[in-house]
Design a protein around this motif. Sequence first.
Motif: not given
Length: 149
Positions: A71-74, A78, A81, A131, A133-136
């Motif tokens: 995963h990436s993100g928060y 994650a 990233n 993914c 980051v900020g746009d799934d």
Amino acid sequence: MIKKLIISICILLLTGCTTYSINDDKDIIEISSININLEYSISSINDSVIGIVMFSEYGSPDQNNAIIGAHSGYGPNAYFNDLDKLESGDLIKLIYDGVTYKYLVSEVFEVDDTSIEVLDSSYEGLILITCKVGDDSKRIVVKASIFDK
């Protein structure tokens, strides 16, 4: 001083001289350029991704192909990233089943989240996916070619 040295040498000769590594028996991915040096697991792509996962149905390094996702993100899960910051020629090391495999990044690109052609088990090398980051609705894909084993 000499007596201590002789005793140390005798102990080494009697017990054997074995070097142990903290990473023994662990599968590790190392990408120095984005500060990743972590253990990964092996699981089905149909299972929940927790941590960094090599997808079992898409090969393994000893079969000349592998796909790894995270995963990436928060949040604490994650790990990928900065995948989009990789550049052509960056080094990726995988320790798999006690063997170190080295790959060089050949391309980094973005696809729609519905694009399944990136899950290419015939690709001879390593594919990393996460993914954006900020746009799934987007995925970041990294392809890397085997450099050394």
